[in-house]
Design a protein around this motif. Sequence first.
Motif, PDB file in Angstrom:
ATOM      1  N   SER A 111       0.576  -1.203   0.151  1.00  0.00           N
ATOM      2  CA  SER A 111       0.148   0.113  -0.485  1.00  0.00           C
ATOM      3  C   SER A 111       0.817   0.905   0.364  1.00  0.00           C
ATOM      4  N   LEU A 112       0.379   2.307  -1.018  1.00  0.00           N
ATOM      5  CA  LEU A 112       1.357   3.370  -0.642  1.00  0.00           C
ATOM      6  C   LEU A 112       0.735   4.508  -0.066  1.00  0.00           C
ATOM      7  N   ASN A 113      -0.479   4.962   0.614  1.00  0.00           N
ATOM      8  CA  ASN A 113      -1.364   5.225   1.614  1.00  0.00           C
ATOM      9  C   ASN A 113      -0.659   4.723   2.792  1.00  0.00           C
ATOM     10  N   PHE A 114      -0.979   3.301   3.401  1.00  0.00           N
ATOM     11  CA  PHE A 114      -1.803   2.888   4.366  1.00  0.00           C
ATOM     12  C   PHE A 114      -0.492   1.846   4.274  1.00  0.00           C
ATOM     13  N   TYR A 115       0.779   1.971   3.888  1.00  0.00           N
ATOM     14  CA  TYR A 115       1.935   0.816   4.335  1.00  0.00           C
ATOM     15  C   TYR A 115       1.973   0.359   5.675  1.00  0.00           C
ATOM     16  N   GLU A 116       1.551  -0.709   5.609  1.00  0.00           N
ATOM     17  CA  GLU A 116       2.008  -1.539   6.940  1.00  0.00           C
ATOM     18  C   GLU A 116       3.135  -3.272   6.861  1.00  0.00           C
ATOM     19  N   LYS A 117       4.309  -3.571   7.382  1.00  0.00           N
ATOM     20  CA  LYS A 117       5.039  -4.828   7.311  1.00  0.00           C
ATOM     21  C   LYS A 117       4.842  -5.835   7.652  1.00  0.00           C
ATOM     22  N   CYS A 118       4.387  -6.871   6.453  1.00  0.00           N
ATOM     23  CA  CYS A 118       3.544  -8.056   6.865  1.00  0.00           C
ATOM     24  C   CYS A 118       4.050  -8.476   8.358  1.00  0.00           C
ATOM     25  N   ASP A 119       2.921  -9.530   9.230  1.00  0.00           N
ATOM     26  CA  ASP A 119       4.247 -10.179  10.388  1.00  0.00           C
ATOM     27  C   ASP A 119       4.812 -11.036  10.340  1.00  0.00           C
ATOM     28  N   ASP A 120       4.242 -12.013   8.889  1.00  0.00           N
ATOM     29  CA  ASP A 120       4.581 -13.400   8.566  1.00  0.00           C
ATOM     30  C   ASP A 120       5.877 -13.532   7.419  1.00  0.00           C
TER      31      ASP A 120
END
Length: 136
Positions: A93-102
Amino acid sequence: MLTRKTKYGLKALIYIAKQDKSKPVLISEIAEHENISKKFLETILLDLKKNGVLGSKMGKGGGYYLLKSSHEIKIASLIRILDGPIALLPCVSLNFYEKCDDCPSEETCSLNRVMIQVRDNALSILERQTLYDLTK
């Protein structure tokens, strides 16, 4: 997939955009013509108002109206207001980036690479299309 909230929001905006620009449109009119629950529609239109898409007028002759020309309102921005990210995974996501935990590494993740392509292709369409395009 678009949520019901976004689908109804887009339908309501299309309806408003097609109406006479000189007078606001009543929620009850939109709800009736677009077959949307009035209560649900109220929350959707309030979100659009808070985010600068719609204005409203109270009292007799009141209702909702577009704050900008329908030519200026991008579909991508409406989806983000109503649904949040356009990307299918938070790590692309460009505006709502979060690193995936897995995921140990985005650079080696083949799913990440494919979802970036999906995001980019979807955005290229949604950023070009405006509310006006949906009214044709």
